[in-house]
Design a protein around this motif. Structure first.
Motif, PDB file in Angstrom:
ATOM      1  N   LEU A   1       0.852  -1.191   0.000  1.00 14.59           N
ATOM      2  CA  LEU A   1       0.000   0.000   0.000  1.00 14.59           C
ATOM      3  C   LEU A   1       0.885   1.237   0.000  1.00 14.59           C
ATOM      4  CD1 LEU A   1      -2.569  -1.384   2.529  1.00 14.59           C
ATOM      5  CD2 LEU A   1      -3.187  -0.427   0.290  1.00 14.59           C
ATOM      6  N   ILE A   2       0.590   2.192  -0.918  1.00 14.67           N
ATOM      7  CA  ILE A   2       1.387   3.424  -0.972  1.00 14.67           C
ATOM      8  C   ILE A   2       0.520   4.662  -0.740  1.00 14.67           C
ATOM      9  CG2 ILE A   2       3.279   2.520  -2.370  1.00 14.67           C
ATOM     10  CD1 ILE A   2       1.861   3.761  -4.830  1.00 14.67           C
TER      11      ILE A   2
ATOM     12  N   PRO B   1      -3.064   5.904   1.970  1.00 10.46           N
ATOM     13  CA  PRO B   1      -4.133   5.449   2.870  1.00 10.46           C
ATOM     14  C   PRO B   1      -5.447   5.227   2.124  1.00 10.46           C
ATOM     15  CG  PRO B   1      -3.013   7.400   3.731  1.00 10.46           C
ATOM     16  CD  PRO B   1      -2.549   7.241   2.316  1.00 10.46           C
ATOM     17  N   GLU B   2      -5.547   5.760   0.879  1.00 13.08           N
ATOM     18  CA  GLU B   2      -6.789   5.607   0.102  1.00 13.08           C
ATOM     19  C   GLU B   2      -6.769   4.356  -0.763  1.00 13.08           C
ATOM     20  OE1 GLU B   2      -4.879   8.662  -0.475  1.00 13.08           O
ATOM     21  OE2 GLU B   2      -5.699   9.193   1.489  1.00 13.08           O
ATOM     22  N   GLY B   3      -5.737   3.546  -0.653  1.00 13.52           N
ATOM     23  CA  GLY B   3      -5.773   2.263  -1.328  1.00 13.52           C
ATOM     24  C   GLY B   3      -5.018   2.167  -2.638  1.00 13.52           C
ATOM     25  N   HIS B   4      -4.026   3.039  -2.869  1.00  8.81           N
ATOM     26  CA  HIS B   4      -3.127   2.835  -4.007  1.00  8.81           C
ATOM     27  C   HIS B   4      -2.140   1.730  -3.653  1.00  8.81           C
ATOM     28  CE1 HIS B   4      -4.591   6.898  -5.047  1.00  8.81           C
ATOM     29  NE2 HIS B   4      -4.433   6.479  -6.293  1.00  8.81           N
ATOM     30  N   ILE B   5      -1.961   0.809  -4.583  1.00  7.88           N
ATOM     31  CA  ILE B   5      -1.093  -0.346  -4.316  1.00  7.88           C
ATOM     32  C   ILE B   5      -0.026  -0.437  -5.398  1.00  7.88           C
ATOM     33  CG2 ILE B   5      -1.010  -2.876  -4.254  1.00  7.88           C
ATOM     34  CD1 ILE B   5      -3.968  -2.604  -3.121  1.00  7.88           C
ATOM     35  N   LEU B   6       1.212  -0.498  -4.962  1.00  8.68           N
ATOM     36  CA  LEU B   6       2.331  -0.655  -5.890  1.00  8.68           C
ATOM     37  C   LEU B   6       2.624  -2.149  -6.045  1.00  8.68           C
ATOM     38  CD1 LEU B   6       4.675   0.662  -7.497  1.00  8.68           C
ATOM     39  CD2 LEU B   6       6.004   0.615  -5.367  1.00  8.68           C
ATOM     40  N   THR B   7       2.785  -2.574  -7.280  1.00 14.51           N
ATOM     41  CA  THR B   7       3.109  -3.988  -7.497  1.00 14.51           C
ATOM     42  C   THR B   7       3.865  -4.128  -8.811  1.00 14.51           C
ATOM     43  OG1 THR B   7       2.205  -6.242  -7.553  1.00 14.51           O
ATOM     44  CG2 THR B   7       0.913  -4.540  -8.649  1.00 14.51           C
ATOM     45  N   ALA B   8       4.241  -5.353  -9.120  1.00  9.50           N
ATOM     46  CA  ALA B   8       4.958  -5.603 -10.374  1.00  9.50           C
ATOM     47  C   ALA B   8       3.934  -5.777 -11.501  1.00  9.50           C
ATOM     48  CB  ALA B   8       5.810  -6.855 -10.239  1.00  9.50           C
ATOM     49  N   TYR B   9       4.262  -5.267 -12.681  1.00  4.19           N
ATOM     50  CA  TYR B   9       3.370  -5.442 -13.832  1.00  4.19           C
ATOM     51  C   TYR B   9       3.635  -6.813 -14.433  1.00  4.19           C
ATOM     52  CZ  TYR B   9       0.849  -4.496 -18.144  1.00  4.19           C
ATOM     53  OH  TYR B   9      -0.033  -4.555 -19.178  1.00  4.19           O
ATOM     54  N   SER B  10       2.633  -7.675 -14.391  1.00  2.55           N
ATOM     55  CA  SER B  10       2.845  -9.047 -14.862  1.00  2.55           C
ATOM     56  C   SER B  10       1.535  -9.605 -15.405  1.00  2.55           C
ATOM     57  CB  SER B  10       3.313  -9.931 -13.705  1.00  2.55           C
ATOM     58  OG  SER B  10       2.196 -10.265 -12.894  1.00  2.55           O
TER      59      SER B  10
ATOM     60  N   ILE C   1      -7.773   0.205  -4.713  1.00  6.79           N
ATOM     61  CA  ILE C   1      -8.962  -0.388  -4.091  1.00  6.79           C
ATOM     62  C   ILE C   1      -9.742   0.727  -3.420  1.00  6.79           C
ATOM     63  CG2 ILE C   1      -7.965  -2.682  -3.739  1.00  6.79           C
ATOM     64  CD1 ILE C   1      -7.381  -1.897  -0.834  1.00  6.79           C
ATOM     65  N   GLU C   2     -11.045   0.503  -3.256  1.00  5.81           N
ATOM     66  CA  GLU C   2     -11.889   1.530  -2.631  1.00  5.81           C
ATOM     67  C   GLU C   2     -11.865   1.336  -1.125  1.00  5.81           C
ATOM     68  OE1 GLU C   2     -13.027   4.143  -4.157  1.00  5.81           O
ATOM     69  OE2 GLU C   2     -12.134   3.302  -5.976  1.00  5.81           O
ATOM     70  N   ALA C   3     -10.963   2.053  -0.488  1.00  6.61           N
ATOM     71  CA  ALA C   3     -10.844   1.937   0.964  1.00  6.61           C
ATOM     72  C   ALA C   3     -10.261   3.230   1.497  1.00  6.61           C
ATOM     73  CB  ALA C   3      -9.950   0.762   1.336  1.00  6.61           C
ATOM     74  N   ARG C   4     -10.305   3.391   2.807  1.00  5.25           N
ATOM     75  CA  ARG C   4      -9.767   4.598   3.436  1.00  5.25           C
ATOM     76  C   ARG C   4      -9.048   4.244   4.719  1.00  5.25           C
ATOM     77  NH1 ARG C   4     -11.161   9.358   1.600  1.00  5.25           N
ATOM     78  NH2 ARG C   4     -12.738   9.404  -0.047  1.00  5.25           N
ATOM     79  N   GLY C   5      -8.163   5.129   5.126  1.00  3.71           N
ATOM     80  CA  GLY C   5      -7.518   4.989   6.433  1.00  3.71           C
ATOM     81  C   GLY C   5      -6.624   3.766   6.548  1.00  3.71           C
ATOM     82  N   LEU C   6      -6.010   3.376   5.439  1.00  3.14           N
ATOM     83  CA  LEU C   6      -5.161   2.176   5.472  1.00  3.14           C
ATOM     84  C   LEU C   6      -3.742   2.541   5.903  1.00  3.14           C
ATOM     85  CD1 LEU C   6      -6.312   0.595   2.089  1.00  3.14           C
ATOM     86  CD2 LEU C   6      -7.118   0.046   4.390  1.00  3.14           C
TER      87      LEU C   6
END
Lengths: 589, 361
Positions: free
Chosen positions: B77-78, B80-89, B125-130
């Motif tokens: 998670l990058i 708190p609103e749910g942006h996620i960094l990952t590998a493009y695969s 993802i649709e989330a908050r406060g992560l």
């Protein structure tokens, strides 16, 4: 003189600063010293296990001074009944197979030659946390010609891991995951914590496509699971794991829900039904199917374990009796046949597709290491000490050890009793808790209960389970008959008796010894205090799919030459039946 | 014997007490800051770091599940609103990407965008406060830095089970010698080379952190050197990914475009460009070029059969359908910039429709 002072102070400050800048180094050195001490302490209990003909081997760890060694099933089983064990002191000892746990991948063997083997300190593996230091010891690639164990160091990468059965049998539940290198030959060896205490038995790795060497993902069977199984393994058995008789699945809301349940299971009789939510099991909160399987996997068959479930917002707390996963014959077949997975060589690097319906690649058991150079192949003669300590019997890994344990329990209970003196008619009498009084009369043909209002007479026919008097007790009269029979006839005269191992007992802290007697179509379990040797309880099972009559003995006191219970509590199913105060305990010839 | 040993221990302890008293005095006289380092043993620090980082690590499930192609990977998670960094695969090559947080919460994730040159993607993802890593607080590490790697390698963890943690050291910081026959990857930049086997199946997208929990890099995909059959364990420094992450978050490198944008009356199509794609038989057929018409704008731009079209303009196109949809927003007279993958190389080609006349020059 005064002029010197500032200079001295300056030097003092300089020295102090230098000391300060060296502080991390000091901490590092201390950590190193502590690590070396932990490894030095731990290494003495580590065992290199070899097949007698030198064809392969693995590792193990000593858990008792008289030479009991825990290792992997997949290390001990290919050895047959005898193996050779090398220790850090450079000595090699003969060892014999004691017990096998083919599902949990654990085996118990016993070394000979000393009564003061150095042992590992067993930790509480539930206290282990991710990020804790850990080190593995053993004999990877069978390198140690001088028997000094190899040490690999890392951290705990995961706890309470569930690993699917690799073949059809080996299942790693509730295991520890480590990045300490676990390689072929480490199998069966110890995983220690940073203080050199035993937390697990290494046995498995995720390998996949890079060949059979460590990829930083090793699994160890938790030592808490091994502690549960030590008693049943010491019984010389091929032990089975447990099932609840119910399928539990995770649902989307993070609940573990009963999907299916056998109506013949104890869980069903305790009230568990489809769609009930499992809240806790074995004292551990449950939120997923994996969590449930983790708990199930750490118990041997036959134990009673606390289970809490919820239905319509109401919570139920019960004790549930776990059945075996396998039928008796099925387990013998699986355990005595060829290993479920072939024993691969470390140089093989096979790729295996995913199991159906499963996302993760199958981790495999570790292969045995390569045979060490210079040792000849072929069959080695079984040493005399092993011959003397081995007895074959169907269903047992080594029946000799079952006999030893039977005799130990018997000797603690009745060893000093003159059996001739108690062989007559037993009369037990006193008041019932609540109201009324009772009188039991038990001899070798019948058992009678006299109450003020009625009399129940039970005759020992060909099938002891055909009549379960008095009504609602589940068979208290045949239970008392079997109590007297074991006490008076002994191990040899009873019928068929075997030592089950250890199990928990309601109202008793710790594990107790259990004997199982089979006679005329019924089974009776006898629970003994491991210290005092007293009979704590017995359970009379008239068949496999019904509740037993449970009889609990307490308030022991001395009567003549022996100890007799002063209180007898009887339970059946979910209900108490009666409490008998045994004021009179008489034997008439 | 025991008594003698006990005596020694006692004597030693007394000596240590004297020394530590002297030591304590020194420390108190000059400074108090050194005591904290000495008071917290290394193992406690690791356990605390693990607990602090775990909530920021996610498990990602998507396409795959075939032989040797796991359908899971890792991410972090990058925001708190749910942006996620990952590998493009290939795992992300599906409409249905599932993200599972460390506490077991499960979300459908959207692929916000990706940069195939860096093999990096951002999900939402649709989330908050992560709990999330703060990309403004990223550290640069040096060779010799002790690190922890967090990932769901081998898919070991499921639901609310924690990701796996491995401990190691950065061996060297070096440019990835990426070429065919050695390491098959489009990324040529610097990487943290690690001394621990971190890059296992499912580990790509995991987080590399310092022993104090500061984010350093993202674990890359498995990389095997085809010449000597060795595997590289590495992470891409976050600084190398920062630009791409910002662009994706700003809406570029995205697979989705503004639906309000106006479509031209007469849009461009593949026939006009002279491109024939492979038959569109799957839900998401990758837009591979089947053939190129002689003399067409595609041929002039250098497009070849077997090229994979990755971007159309600034928009990620993951399927034949997506490419066709994208072309609908381009006027038939305008030129179009395609980013294609040929083998390992990514190239940008400018296709100019014929009816606009001969290309200049």
């Amino acid at each position: 003189m005064r002029r010197v002072c500032p200079a001295l102070l300056a030097i003092f400050a300089l020295v102090a600063c230098r000391e300060l800048s060296a502080a991390p180094e000091k901490a590092v050195l201390e950590a190193e010293t502590q690590r070396i001490a932990a490894m030095d302490k731990a290494k003495n209990s580590v065992v290199a296990v070899f097949m007698p003909n030198g064809q392969g081997g693995g590792s193990g760890v000593v858990v008792s001074p008289d030479g009991y060694v825990v290792t992997n099933y997949h290390v001990a089983h290919p050895c047959g009944k005898a193996m050779l064990c090398g220790m850090a002191d450079g000595n090699v000892y003969n060892a014999v197979l004691v017990g096998l746990d083919p599902v949990g991948d654990v085996a118990l063997i016993k070394m000979f030659g000393r009564e003061d083997f150095p042992t590992a300190e067993l930790a509480d593996s539930d206290q282990v946390r991710v990020g804790d230091w850990a080190f593995a010891m053993g004999n990877p690639f069978l390198l140690a010609a001088d028997m000094t164990p190899t040490v690999t160091c890392g951290i705990i990468s995961g706890v309470h891991r569930y690993q699917f059965p690799a073949g059809t049998l080996l299942e790693y539940t509730d295991c520890l995951q480590t990045d300490a290198a676990i390689n072929p030959g480490n199998s069966g060896g110890p995983l220690f914590d940073g203080q050199g205490r035993l937390i697990g038995i290494n046995g498995r790795c995720s390998f996949e496509k890079r060949g059979r060497v460590s990829v930083g993902v090793g699994y160890a069977i938790s030592i808490n699971q091994v502690k549960h199984f030590l008693g049943v393994l010491r019984a010389g058995q091929i032990v089975d794991h447990a099932t609840l008789g119910a399928q539990v699945a995770s649902d989307a809301d993070g609940r573990a829900v009963v999907q299916n349940i056998l109506e013949t299971s104890d869980a069903f009789r305790r009230g568990l039904r489809m769609d009930d939510e499992i809240i806790s099991f074995g004292g551990r909160p449950i939120t997923s199917a994996n969590g449930f399987k983790n708990v199930l996997g750490i118990y041997p068959k036959g134990w009673r374990v606390p289970l809490s479930f919820q239905r319509d917002g109401k919570r139920y707390d019960v004790l549930v009796r776990l059945a075996g996963v396998h039928g008796e014959e099925e387990l013998i077949q699986k355990a005595s046949g060829k290993p479920q997975l072939p024993v691969p060589k470390p140089e093989d690097s096979p790729k295996e597709g995913d199991a159906k319906g499963k996302k993760a690649p199958q981790p495999r058991k570790l292969p045995e290491g390569k045979p060490s150079a210079g040792e000849s192949g072929g069959e080695a003669a079984v040493p005399e000490i092993v011959q003397k300590n081995f007895r074959e019997k169907r269903g047992f890994a080594n029946y000799h050890f079952n006999v030893l344990e039977q005799e130990r329990v018997w000797n603690a209970w009745q060893g000093r009793t003159d059996l001739g003196a108690i062989r007559g008619t037993w009369t037990l009498a006193g008041p019932l808790e609540g109201n009324g009084s009772f009188r039991f009369v038990v001899d070798d043909k019948s058992a009678v209960l006299k109450l003020p209002s009625r009399e129940d007479r039970w005759e020992a026919g060909e099938e002891l389970g055909s009549s379960l008097l008095p009504r609602g007790s589940g068979g208290l009269l045949p239970a008392l008959y079997l109590w007297r029979r074991l006490a008076t006839e002994g191990l040899a005269g009873f019928g068929a008796v075997h030592y089950f191992g250890t199990a928990p007992l309601v109202g008793h802290a710790g594990l107790v010894d259990v004997l199982v007697g089979s006679y005329k179509g019924v089974d009776c379990r006898y629970y003994f205090d491991p210290e005092a040797g007293r009979l704590l309880a017995l359970e009379f099972f008239h068949d496999d799919e019904s509740d037993p009559c449970e009889v609990y003995f307490s308030e022991y006191h001395q009567s003549g030459n022996h100890w007799v219970p002063g209180r007898m509590e009887v339970r059946f199913g979910n209900e108490p039946f009666a409490v008998f105060k045994l004021q009179e305990f008489r034997v008439e010839r | 014997m025991n008594r003698v040993r006990g005596y020694d221990e006692h004597g030693d302890r007394a000596g240590r007490q004297t020394r530590s008293a002297w030591w304590l005095a020194l420390v108190l006289v000059v400074s108090t800051s050194a005591t904290t380092a000495a008071a917290s043993p290394a193992r406690m620090a690791l356990v605390d770091t693990v607990d602090a980082v775990q909530p920021k690590i996610v498990k990602i499930y998507g396409a795959g599940g075939y032989r040797g192609m796991e359908s899971y990977q890792s991410g972090m998670l990058i925001s708190p609103e749910g942006h996620i960094l990952t590998a493009y695969s290939y795992v992300l090559d599906t409409e249905f990407i599932t993200v599972v947080l460390s506490d077991g919460r499960r979300y459908e994730a959207k692929l916000l965008g990706a940069d195939p040159r860096l093999e990096v993607a951002v999900l939402k993802i649709e989330a908050r406060g992560l709990h999330a890593f703060d990309l403004q607080q990223v550290m640069k590490a040096e060779a010799g830095t002790g690190v922890l790697a967090f990932s769901n390698l081998f898919g070991v963890a499921a639901g609310n089970e924690y990701a796996s943690v491995q401990r190691g050291t950065i061996s060297v910081i070096a440019r990835l010698d990426a070429r065919r026959g050695a390491f098959d990857t489009p990324y040529h930049g610097p990487v943290y080379v690690l001394d621990v086997t971190t890059n296992n199946p499912g580990a790509a997208g995991g987080a590399l952190v310092s022993r104090r929990g500061d984010l350093l890099g993202m674990l890359g995909k498995e990389l095997r050197n085809a010449q000597n059959n060795t595997w590289l364990n590495y992470a891409i420094p976050i600084a190398e990914l920062q630009g791409a992450i910002d662009e994706i978050k700003a809406g570029k490198l995205s697979s989705r475009r503004d639906m309000q944008a106006k479509k031209p009356q007469r849009p461009l199509d593949l026939a006009a460009l002279g491109v024939v794609l492979v038959p569109d038989i799957l839900a998401r057929t990758p837009p591979y070029v089947d053939s190129v018409r002689a003399g067409s704008p595609a041929e002039k731009a250098g497009l070849r059969p077997d090229d994979l079209i990755v971007f159309c303009g600034d928009h990620l196109v993951q399927s034949c359908k997506a490419l066709l949809a994208e072309l609908e927003y381009i006027d038939y007279e305008d030129s179009v910039r395609l980013t294609i993958q040929r083998g390992l190389d990514l190239q940008e080609l400018e296709l100019r429709p014929n009816h606009r006349g001969a290309p200049e020059k």
